[in-house]
Design a protein around this motif. Structure first.
Motif, PDB file in Angstrom:
ATOM      1  N   UNK A 148       0.846  -1.210  -0.032  1.00 18.86           N
ATOM      2  CA  UNK A 148      -0.112  -0.061   0.042  1.00 18.86           C
ATOM      3  C   UNK A 148       1.017   1.036   0.044  1.00 18.86           C
ATOM      4  N   UNK A 149       0.334   2.697  -0.516  1.00 17.32           N
ATOM      5  CA  UNK A 149       1.363   3.517  -0.566  1.00 17.32           C
ATOM      6  C   UNK A 149      -0.114   4.682  -0.759  1.00 17.32           C
ATOM      7  N   UNK A 150       0.835   5.834  -0.409  1.00 14.55           N
ATOM      8  CA  UNK A 150       0.294   6.613  -0.306  1.00 14.55           C
ATOM      9  C   UNK A 150       0.551   8.033  -0.869  1.00 14.55           C
ATOM     10  N   UNK A 151       0.340   9.121  -1.046  1.00 13.84           N
ATOM     11  CA  UNK A 151       0.784  10.556  -1.495  1.00 13.84           C
ATOM     12  C   UNK A 151       0.504  11.361  -0.159  1.00 13.84           C
ATOM     13  N   UNK A 152       1.346  12.428  -0.701  1.00 15.42           N
ATOM     14  CA  UNK A 152       1.330  14.065   0.052  1.00 15.42           C
ATOM     15  C   UNK A 152      -0.365  14.266  -0.163  1.00 15.42           C
TER      16      UNK A 152
END
Length: 121
Positions: free
Chosen positions: A50-54
């Motif tokens: 999983x990843x998340x941007x600003x």
């Protein structure tokens, strides 16, 4: 040097929950664009979990959608991974990951040392 420190790994029963946390230090919050979690299991390539941007936009690996939730605190340079309904195949070494975005510079990537998640069936 930027440091990523993970915590929260351990042993969990299948069907249970676990929360991983990662804090980045020695980096400006404004330089962090993307934070995420990868995992590595023997015989497999490291894969994005999983990843998340600003801006809060998220990515999830298909097999964890609906079970894992990634969240981020931009003020603390931290990212968490809430793992629910854990399955045996979720057992792996989990790495925190960070990618920068700074005007005029190429993106830089940083990795934590990893935290082990073991799932008992």
């Amino acid at each position: 040097q930027v440091q990523l420190v993970e915590s929260g790994g351990g042993l969990v029963q299948a069907g249970g929950s676990l929360r991983l946390s990662c804090i980045a230090s020695r980096i400006r919050a404004s330089h962090i664009n993307y934070m995420g979690w990868y995992r590595l299991t023997p015989g497999k390539q490291r894969e994005l979990v999983a990843g998340i941007y600003k801006d809060g936009t998220t990515d999830y690996e298909d097999h964890v959608k609906g079970r894992f939730t990634i969240s981020r605190d931009n003020a603390k340079n931290s990212v968490d991974l809430q793992m629910n309904r854990v399955k045996p195949e979720d057992g792996a070494l989990y790495y925190c990951y960070l990618r920068t975005l700074v005007a005029g510079e190429l993106p830089k990537t940083y990795w934590g040392r990893g935290t082990q998640v073991t799932v008992s069936s």
